[in-house]
Write a protein that holds these residues in place. Sequence first.
Motif, PDB file in Angstrom:
ATOM      1  N   ARG A 191       0.827  -1.207   0.000  1.00 11.39           N
ATOM      2  CA  ARG A 191       0.000   0.000   0.000  1.00 11.39           C
ATOM      3  C   ARG A 191       0.864   1.260   0.000  1.00 11.39           C
ATOM      4  O   ARG A 191       0.561   2.226  -0.716  1.00 11.39           O
ATOM      5  CB  ARG A 191      -0.933  -0.013   1.209  1.00 11.39           C
ATOM      6  N   GLU A 194       2.417   1.775  -3.493  1.00  5.63           N
ATOM      7  CA  GLU A 194       1.450   2.313  -4.451  1.00  5.63           C
ATOM      8  C   GLU A 194       1.208   3.797  -4.190  1.00  5.63           C
ATOM      9  O   GLU A 194       1.166   4.614  -5.122  1.00  5.63           O
ATOM     10  CB  GLU A 194       0.133   1.550  -4.335  1.00  5.63           C
ATOM     11  N   ARG A 195       1.041   4.162  -2.923  1.00  2.00           N
ATOM     12  CA  ARG A 195       0.746   5.555  -2.578  1.00  2.00           C
ATOM     13  C   ARG A 195       1.931   6.465  -2.930  1.00  2.00           C
ATOM     14  O   ARG A 195       1.747   7.546  -3.507  1.00  2.00           O
ATOM     15  CB  ARG A 195       0.418   5.663  -1.092  1.00  2.00           C
TER      16      ARG A 195
END
Length: 261
Positions: A191, A194-195
């Motif tokens: 996560r 991706e961020r």
Amino acid sequence: MKISIHPEVTQTPTGNYPQRVVAYVLDLKRGGGLPPHRHERAQLLAVTSGSIAVTADGSTFVAPPERAVWVPANTVHETRHLASTRLRTLYVAADAVPDLSRRTTVIQVGPLMRELIDVIVARPRLYEEDGADGRVVSVLLDQLAAAAALPLNLPMPRSASLLQIATRLLEQPADAPLLGDLAHATHMSPRTLERQFKLETGLSLRSFRRQARLLRSLELLSSDMSVATVSDKLGFGEPSAFIAMFRAAFGVTPGRYLARR
């Protein structure tokens, strides 16, 4: 129709020229490029055949035939070309007109701009600014100032770990690494990866890979490679999937793109 090219413009320009535009026609052998460098003048890299990729301003820009990369004056950039490529390079004085873009971009070389470039490369470099040639140059500069940017670029991340991932996706378009493996290599959670990647590039990893494959497809198609071979090199299981992605992005199939070129 064979286009006339003045013998002078096939030689590397040296010294200072009072003219607003200095033309240079050159042929590049397959698989070459130039390391980071800059020019005092702005540069228009108009592709006649083959393709060229220019990295500047934190992005990679790809120009197939009938397109050109505009590089503002004093912009550090590097180039590469997978196929044998013919370029018509115009070096434009930084103060030639006030409305020229200050950002690197890809533009369309339409029929009028192409004809204007043909006229300029057929003339000696020391053309008369106050004569007919100078008026042709003024029209070309107006065309450049009004040219719209094309979405043929790929923003690259700033941090070293993410830049390494982006470079891998760009240089190995058939590779489909798992998100978990990429996250592990960067010591991030999936996560977080991706961020952070979207924060630095404006694109998700999936969108970045898609754009990387599209840009590489333009380079490969410009080397006269068949659609099926390009599809295979980009890692598609079936050419139909590649054709669908290409048509969604550019409005034509790869085969129609080749026919137009």
